[in-house]
Design an enzyme around this catalytic site. Sequence first.
Site, mmCIF file in Angstrom:
data_model
loop_
_atom_site.group_PDB
_atom_site.id
_atom_site.type_symbol
_atom_site.label_atom_id
_atom_site.label_comp_id
_atom_site.label_asym_id
_atom_site.label_seq_id
_atom_site.Cartn_x
_atom_site.Cartn_y
_atom_site.Cartn_z
ATOM 1 N N CYS A 120 0.860 -1.179 0.000
ATOM 2 C CA CYS A 120 0.000 0.000 0.000
ATOM 3 C C CYS A 120 0.893 1.225 0.000
ATOM 4 O O CYS A 120 2.016 1.173 0.491
ATOM 5 C CB CYS A 120 -0.888 0.020 1.238
ATOM 6 S SG CYS A 120 -2.129 1.326 1.152
ATOM 7 N N CYS A 130 -3.567 6.315 -0.229
ATOM 8 C CA CYS A 130 -3.125 4.976 -0.617
ATOM 9 C C CYS A 130 -2.848 4.860 -2.114
ATOM 10 O O CYS A 130 -2.775 3.746 -2.648
ATOM 11 C CB CYS A 130 -4.162 3.951 -0.191
ATOM 12 S SG CYS A 130 -4.469 3.983 1.588
ATOM 13 N N LYS A 195 -12.094 -4.195 3.198
ATOM 14 C CA LYS A 195 -11.441 -3.301 4.145
ATOM 15 C C LYS A 195 -12.296 -2.048 4.274
ATOM 16 O O LYS A 195 -12.542 -1.341 3.297
ATOM 17 C CB LYS A 195 -10.040 -2.942 3.641
ATOM 18 C CG LYS A 195 -9.348 -1.938 4.533
ATOM 19 C CD LYS A 195 -7.926 -1.688 4.083
ATOM 20 C CE LYS A 195 -7.266 -0.657 4.964
ATOM 21 N NZ LYS A 195 -5.881 -0.405 4.551
ATOM 22 N N LYS A 248 -11.528 -6.626 7.413
ATOM 23 C CA LYS A 248 -10.832 -5.726 8.314
ATOM 24 C C LYS A 248 -11.660 -4.481 8.550
ATOM 25 O O LYS A 248 -12.155 -3.932 7.576
ATOM 26 C CB LYS A 248 -9.500 -5.355 7.648
ATOM 27 C CG LYS A 248 -8.744 -4.279 8.360
ATOM 28 C CD LYS A 248 -7.460 -4.000 7.658
ATOM 29 C CE LYS A 248 -6.821 -2.838 8.372
ATOM 30 N NZ LYS A 248 -5.775 -2.255 7.606
HETATM 31 C C1 PBG Z 1 -2.498 0.632 4.999
HETATM 32 C C2 PBG Z 1 -3.019 -0.064 6.187
HETATM 33 C C3 PBG Z 1 -3.747 0.459 7.275
HETATM 34 C C4 PBG Z 1 -3.903 -0.587 8.175
HETATM 35 C C5 PBG Z 1 -3.319 -1.699 7.608
HETATM 36 N N1 PBG Z 1 -2.799 -1.359 6.363
HETATM 37 C C6 PBG Z 1 -4.174 1.814 7.581
HETATM 38 C C7 PBG Z 1 -5.215 2.488 6.822
HETATM 39 O O1 PBG Z 1 -5.800 1.979 5.868
HETATM 40 O O2 PBG Z 1 -5.441 3.624 7.182
HETATM 41 C C8 PBG Z 1 -4.576 -0.499 9.520
HETATM 42 C C9 PBG Z 1 -4.133 -1.504 10.512
HETATM 43 C C10 PBG Z 1 -4.533 -1.250 11.914
HETATM 44 O O3 PBG Z 1 -5.265 -0.309 12.263
HETATM 45 O O4 PBG Z 1 -4.090 -2.046 12.744
HETATM 46 N N2 PBG Z 1 -3.397 1.067 4.094
#
Ligand code: PBG
Length: 327
Positions: A120, A130, A195, A248
């Site tokens: 990412c 991102c 996500k 997630k």
């Molecule tokens: C990167 C990413 C994020 C997380 C995992 N990969 C942050 C986001 O999307 O802002 C979050 C992981 C966590 O909160 O433990 N894009």
Amino acid sequence: MYFPAYRPRRLRRNERLRDLVAETDISARQLVYPMFVMPGKGEREEVVSMPGIYKQSVDNIVKEALEAVKLGVNSILLFGIPEKKDEVGSEGYDPDGIVQKAVRELEKKAKELIVITDVCMCEYTSHGHCGIIRDGEVDNDETLEYLSRMALSHAEAGADIVAPSDMMDGRVGVIRETLDENGFGGLPIMAYSAKYASSFYGPFRDAAESPPQIGDRKGYQMDHRNVREAMREIALDIDEGADIVMIKPALSYLDVISAARQEFDHPIAAYNVSGEYSMVKAAGKLGWIDEKQVMMEILTSIRRAGADLIITYHALEAAGILNGSRK
Ligand code: PBG
């Protein structure tokens, strides 16, 4: 069957009986430990909002990864905190970037470990989004090119699994094609398929220094009101070649995990994210909950919902408890 013929309490009378009929198991092998690698040597800085979690230089990452393996946690998910950020996140796909360096070291010094890399751009871009920004918006198709470069550079460094977390449309397909064309046809993709744009990521963004400088991520991450959309996202990623699909965050999305379990046969990962971890730690510190018990209850609930693997900052602590418990 009704009372008194049926008395559910009969099988709850002691721990052995309860263990005999317990429906859900959890073991260290199913846990993935997220780690943050930063430049330098001998560096180890605790993330203020995530007690027990550190940003570390490669040497210390290797040390802690070896500890994880000793505990039976054989997989880590690696995030990079680069030296410098720019508009296109160029350290993200630099063969000498921080993640690539860490992966090379881990491949040498922790051979048993499964190293999963987060693919990412937000940790590497100066604007914190991102992807690539065009006319004030994250440009989907242009971003794909950068993501596939990043995934390939991780593969070349020796990553065991790549995990795109950007939520651009079509990225799994493009990454799969790039990997295949370059001799990495056997490298699995764990896709962050569903996500959500979640406020539970707050502490992670402190750790990764990656909050978006303008706006938010709602233009690409999912709306938390939706579950059917999650099924479409997962189906797309599977069509494009994802080997493991992820949901997630985990805790407020157990229904999504459960629905995905019903609908798909692929391995399902759930990400027990930073905010979920920090809430448990904070309440534990205040003495308001029994932190260890709550942790195990949460992790078990994620398994019960249907997740095969759990990405969690609690991994090492939980493994310690699991290893100590009666088998
Ligand atoms: C990167 C990413 C994020 C997380 C995992 N990969 C942050 C986001 O999307 O802002 C979050 C992981 C966590 O909160 O433990 N894009």
